[in-house]
Design an enzyme around this catalytic site. Structure first.
Site, short mmCIF file in Angstrom:
data_model
loop_
_atom_site.label_atom_id
_atom_site.label_comp_id
_atom_site.label_asym_id
_atom_site.label_seq_id
_atom_site.Cartn_x
_atom_site.Cartn_y
_atom_site.Cartn_z
N MET A 64 24.47 -23.23 24.59
CA MET A 64 25.09 -24.53 24.86
C MET A 64 26.01 -24.57 26.08
O MET A 64 26.69 -25.56 26.30
CB MET A 64 25.87 -24.99 23.62
CG MET A 64 24.98 -25.24 22.40
SD MET A 64 23.58 -26.32 22.76
CE MET A 64 24.41 -27.90 22.82
N ARG A 65 26.03 -23.52 26.88
CA ARG A 65 26.91 -23.53 28.05
C ARG A 65 26.09 -23.44 29.33
O ARG A 65 24.97 -22.93 29.33
CB ARG A 65 27.87 -22.32 27.99
CG ARG A 65 28.73 -22.24 26.74
CD ARG A 65 29.88 -23.23 26.78
NE ARG A 65 30.81 -22.98 27.86
CZ ARG A 65 31.96 -22.29 27.74
NH1 ARG A 65 32.30 -21.78 26.58
NH2 ARG A 65 32.76 -22.13 28.78
N HIS A 100 13.54 -26.69 26.76
CA HIS A 100 14.19 -27.99 26.58
C HIS A 100 13.20 -28.94 25.89
O HIS A 100 12.03 -29.01 26.26
CB HIS A 100 14.60 -28.54 27.95
CG HIS A 100 15.38 -29.82 27.83
ND1 HIS A 100 16.70 -29.84 27.42
CD2 HIS A 100 15.02 -31.11 28.03
CE1 HIS A 100 17.11 -31.09 27.38
NE2 HIS A 100 16.13 -31.89 27.74
N GLY A 140 18.91 -20.98 15.99
CA GLY A 140 18.14 -19.76 16.25
C GLY A 140 16.70 -19.79 15.77
O GLY A 140 16.08 -18.73 15.64
N SER A 141 16.13 -20.98 15.54
CA SER A 141 14.73 -21.00 15.07
C SER A 141 13.77 -20.49 16.14
O SER A 141 12.79 -19.81 15.82
CB SER A 141 14.34 -22.40 14.59
OG SER A 141 14.30 -23.31 15.66
N ASN A 142 14.04 -20.81 17.40
CA ASN A 142 13.18 -20.26 18.46
C ASN A 142 13.31 -18.75 18.54
O ASN A 142 12.31 -18.04 18.70
CB ASN A 142 13.54 -20.89 19.81
CG ASN A 142 12.92 -22.26 19.98
OD1 ASN A 142 11.73 -22.40 20.24
ND2 ASN A 142 13.73 -23.30 19.77
N ASN A 199 14.83 -21.13 30.14
CA ASN A 199 15.34 -21.98 29.06
C ASN A 199 14.21 -22.85 28.53
O ASN A 199 13.21 -23.09 29.22
CB ASN A 199 16.46 -22.87 29.61
CG ASN A 199 17.10 -23.73 28.53
OD1 ASN A 199 17.34 -23.26 27.41
ND2 ASN A 199 17.36 -24.99 28.85
C1 GRF Z 1 15.77 -26.42 20.86
O1 GRF Z 1 15.36 -27.72 20.55
C2 GRF Z 1 15.77 -26.19 22.35
O2 GRF Z 1 14.78 -26.91 23.01
C3 GRF Z 1 17.13 -26.69 22.76
O3 GRF Z 1 17.97 -26.29 21.73
C4 GRF Z 1 17.23 -26.20 20.51
C5 GRF Z 1 17.47 -24.84 19.95
O4 GRF Z 1 16.99 -24.73 18.64
N1 GRF Z 1 17.49 -26.15 24.06
P1 GRF Z 1 17.06 -23.32 17.90
O5 GRF Z 1 18.51 -22.82 17.96
O6 GRF Z 1 16.13 -22.38 18.57
O7 GRF Z 1 16.65 -23.62 16.48
#
Ligand code: GRF
Length: 190
Positions: A80-81, A97, A12-14, A95
């Site tokens: 993740m799905r 990536h 969840g850092s993003n 999304n």
């Molecule tokens: C990120 O690297 C994103 O690009 C990928 O999953 C990771 C999620 O990181 N799809 P976080 O859960 O936001 O820390």
């Protein structure tokens, strides 16, 4: 008022950087809901600590949930799905990536890019389709990999870039603004 959902299954850092970014822009009035398909995901702890609405949403309930809950944007961040078309038709899903798609789709993209010895990788934000990491690209930004760069340094740079890029692109999308490199992080060479 714009309503967004951030869906994640992990760290969840993003999510956290998106919440903090819009907290500094109260004039935009962005209402954020955190959704997770994993009750043990750290993203839930972050939501609680940040005082953001959250909901445990099992994968099978996505259709019924999005049929009655409308969002301006649904932001996947470590979800993740693979979402099926009948769910994707219920909203605008994006999304992030950690590679320059269409290279290195799927899991462990940062490792695989590094191990392949690529000299330029980066981050991609794209529309979501039922094909893994396959939707049309909205934004990309490069990370250069010098010969002396260690994996940890590369990985940290990718994550830092994600945290900077995702909120900016979300803001542009919510405002329906057209944008280019120069509008993102001060240009490609910056
Ligand atoms: C990120 O690297 C994103 O690009 C990928 O999953 C990771 C999620 O990181 N799809 P976080 O859960 O936001 O820390």
């Amino acid at each position: 008022m714009k309503k967004i959902a951030v869906m994640g299954s992990g760290n969840g850092s993003n999510f956290e950087t998106i919440v903090k970014y819009f907290a500094q822009k109260p004039e935009m009035e962005v209402d954020i809901t955190c959704l997770t398909d994993d009750v043990n995901a750290y993203i839930l702890t972050r939501a609680k600590n940040l005082g953001v609405k959250y909901k445990y949403l099992p994968f099978e309930q996505n259709g019924s949930y999005f049929a009655v809950n409308n969002f301006d944007l649904i932001v996947l961040a470590g979800y993740m799905r693979i979402l099926p078309d009948d769910v994707l038709n219920l909203g605008k899903f994006i999304n992030i990536h950690p590679s320059l798609l269409p290279a290195f789709k799927g899991k462990d993209a940062i490792h695989r890019a590094f191990d392949a010895g690529v000299k330029v990788s980066g981050v991609t934000i794209h529309h979501v389709t039922s094909e893994l990491d396959g939707g049309k690209i909205i934004a990309q930004y490069p990370v250069l990999i010098g010969n002396l760069m260690h994996f940890d340094e590369f990985e940290a740079e990718i994550h830092n870039l994600e945290h900077k890029l995702y909120p900016i692109v979300i803001e542009k999308l919510l405002k329906d603004e057209v944008f280019d490199f120069a509008d993102l992080l001060g240009g490609c060479s910056g």
